[in-house]
Design a protein around this motif. Structure first.
Motif, PDB file in Angstrom:
ATOM      1  N   ASP A  24      45.215 -35.592 -95.373  1.00  0.00           N
ATOM      2  CA  ASP A  24      43.975 -34.943 -95.793  1.00  0.00           C
ATOM      3  C   ASP A  24      43.788 -34.781 -97.231  1.00  0.00           C
ATOM      4  OD1 ASP A  24      46.358 -33.092 -95.696  1.00  0.00           O
ATOM      5  OD2 ASP A  24      44.824 -31.368 -95.042  1.00  0.00           O
ATOM      6  N   GLU A  25      44.966 -34.560 -97.855  1.00  0.00           N
ATOM      7  CA  GLU A  25      45.082 -34.519 -99.318  1.00  0.00           C
ATOM      8  C   GLU A  25      44.598 -35.684-100.026  1.00  0.00           C
ATOM      9  OE1 GLU A  25      48.293 -32.570-102.689  1.00  0.00           O
ATOM     10  OE2 GLU A  25      48.972 -33.287-100.541  1.00  0.00           O
ATOM     11  N   MET A  26      45.212 -36.926 -99.424  1.00  0.00           N
ATOM     12  CA  MET A  26      44.847 -38.129 -99.961  1.00  0.00           C
ATOM     13  C   MET A  26      43.418 -38.557 -99.733  1.00  0.00           C
ATOM     14  SD  MET A  26      48.277 -40.130 -98.208  1.00  0.00           S
ATOM     15  CE  MET A  26      47.381 -41.803 -98.118  1.00  0.00           C
ATOM     16  N   SER A  27      42.860 -37.946 -98.609  1.00  0.00           N
ATOM     17  CA  SER A  27      41.274 -38.242 -98.410  1.00  0.00           C
ATOM     18  C   SER A  27      40.544 -37.518 -99.393  1.00  0.00           C
ATOM     19  CB  SER A  27      41.025 -37.655 -96.845  1.00  0.00           C
ATOM     20  OG  SER A  27      39.548 -37.758 -96.657  1.00  0.00           O
ATOM     21  N   THR A  43      38.219 -41.078 -98.947  1.00  0.00           N
ATOM     22  CA  THR A  43      38.298 -41.836 -97.945  1.00  0.00           C
ATOM     23  C   THR A  43      38.643 -41.154 -96.581  1.00  0.00           C
ATOM     24  OG1 THR A  43      39.038 -43.738 -99.308  1.00  0.00           O
ATOM     25  CG2 THR A  43      39.222 -44.159 -97.148  1.00  0.00           C
ATOM     26  N   SER A  44      38.315 -41.602 -95.413  1.00  0.00           N
ATOM     27  CA  SER A  44      38.567 -40.903 -94.339  1.00  0.00           C
ATOM     28  C   SER A  44      39.873 -41.211 -94.134  1.00  0.00           C
ATOM     29  CB  SER A  44      37.720 -41.499 -93.040  1.00  0.00           C
ATOM     30  OG  SER A  44      38.228 -42.709 -92.690  1.00  0.00           O
ATOM     31  N   ALA A  62      44.928 -46.377 -91.395  1.00  0.00           N
ATOM     32  CA  ALA A  62      45.109 -47.551 -91.024  1.00  0.00           C
ATOM     33  C   ALA A  62      45.631 -48.472 -92.387  1.00  0.00           C
ATOM     34  CB  ALA A  62      43.629 -48.205 -90.660  1.00  0.00           C
ATOM     35  N   SER A  63      45.289 -48.095 -93.397  1.00  0.00           N
ATOM     36  CA  SER A  63      45.954 -48.597 -94.795  1.00  0.00           C
ATOM     37  C   SER A  63      47.509 -48.646 -94.787  1.00  0.00           C
ATOM     38  CB  SER A  63      45.329 -48.291 -95.864  1.00  0.00           C
ATOM     39  OG  SER A  63      43.924 -48.337 -96.052  1.00  0.00           O
TER      40      SER A  63
END
Length: 183
Positions: free
Chosen positions: A150-153, A158-159, A165-166
Motif C-alpha cells: 500500500d505504501e508502494m502504491s 499503481t494498484s 504481480a511485478s
C-alpha cells in the motif's frame, strides 16, 4: 533524534526558518533517498548528482506539498522520478552505441570501489539489472526496503495488485537467472 515531518514542515512555512527546516529535512532523508537512487543507477557519482537534483526540486516545490501523502512518500516519488529519468536519458544516449545500459551499469558494479557486497551480492545486483526499470524499482522497494504494497502504491500511483504481480515476476526472473546462471 530527528524532528517529526510536521515540525519540519512548520519550519519550512516560516520564511526566516525555511533554510533551517530544509536542512533538517535533508539530514533526516538524505541517506534513505541516496540508497533508493543508488539501487537504481548503481554509480556513486550519478547517485550524488541525482540526490542533489532531488533536493533542489524539493526546495523549489515544497510549498506545493499538499500533505495528501506523507512527506517521505512525496520525497521518494521525486527521487524515483529523477532516477528513472536518468536511466531513460542514459538509455537514449546509448541508442547508437553497441553497449546497452544494463551492461554499462553491470560494469559500474564491478568497478565501484564503494560496492561492499560479496560475489553473491554482486550476482544478485546483476540479475536485478536485467529487470525492466519499473519492475526493478518494485523489487528494490519490496526486497531491500521491506516496503508494504500500500505504501508502494501511494508512491508509484499503481494498484497493489499490479505491484504484487511485478514483484512476483521479478522474483521469478531472478530465480531463473540464478538457477541457469544467465547473467
Amino acid at each position: 533524534m530527528h524532528p517529526t515531518d510536521q515540525e519540519i514542515l512548520a519550519l519550512l512555512e516560516i520564511p526566516a526558518e525555511r533554510e533551517a527546516g530544509f536542512s533538517l529535512l535533508v539530514q533526516k532523508y538524505q541517506q534513505r533517498l541516496y540508497w533508493l537512487i543508488r539501487k537504481m543507477v548503481f554509480a556513486h557519482e550519478d547517485t550524488d548528482d541525482l540526490l542533489q537534483n532531488t533536493f533542489i526540486k524539493v526546495w523549489n516545490n515544497i510549498e506545493k506539498f499538499r500533505g495528501d501523502a506523507s512527506l517521505f512518500t512525496w520525497l521518494y516519488r521525486i527521487a524515483t522520478n529523477e532516477a528513472l529519468n536518468h536511466l531513460n536519458k542514459k538509455r537514449n544516449e546509448l541508442l547508437n552505441s553497441f553497449e546497452d545500459l544494463e551492461t554499462l551499469l553491470a560494469s559500474q558494479i564491478e568497478n565501484d570501489p564503494l560496492f561492499s557486497g560479496d560475489e553473491i551480492q554482486a550476482r544478485l545486483q546483476k540479475c536485478i539489472l536485467t529487470l525492466p526499470d519499473k519492475q526493478r524499482l518494485v523489487f528494490n522497494m519490496k526486497y531491500f526496503d521491506n516496503m508494504k504494497y500500500d505504501e508502494m502504491s501511494e508512491i508509484l500511483g499503481t494498484s497493489t495488485g499490479a505491484l504484487k504481480a511485478s514483484y512476483f515476476h521479478a522474483v521469478k526472473k531472478i530465480e531463473a537467472m540464478i538457477k541457469n546462471e544467465t547473467f
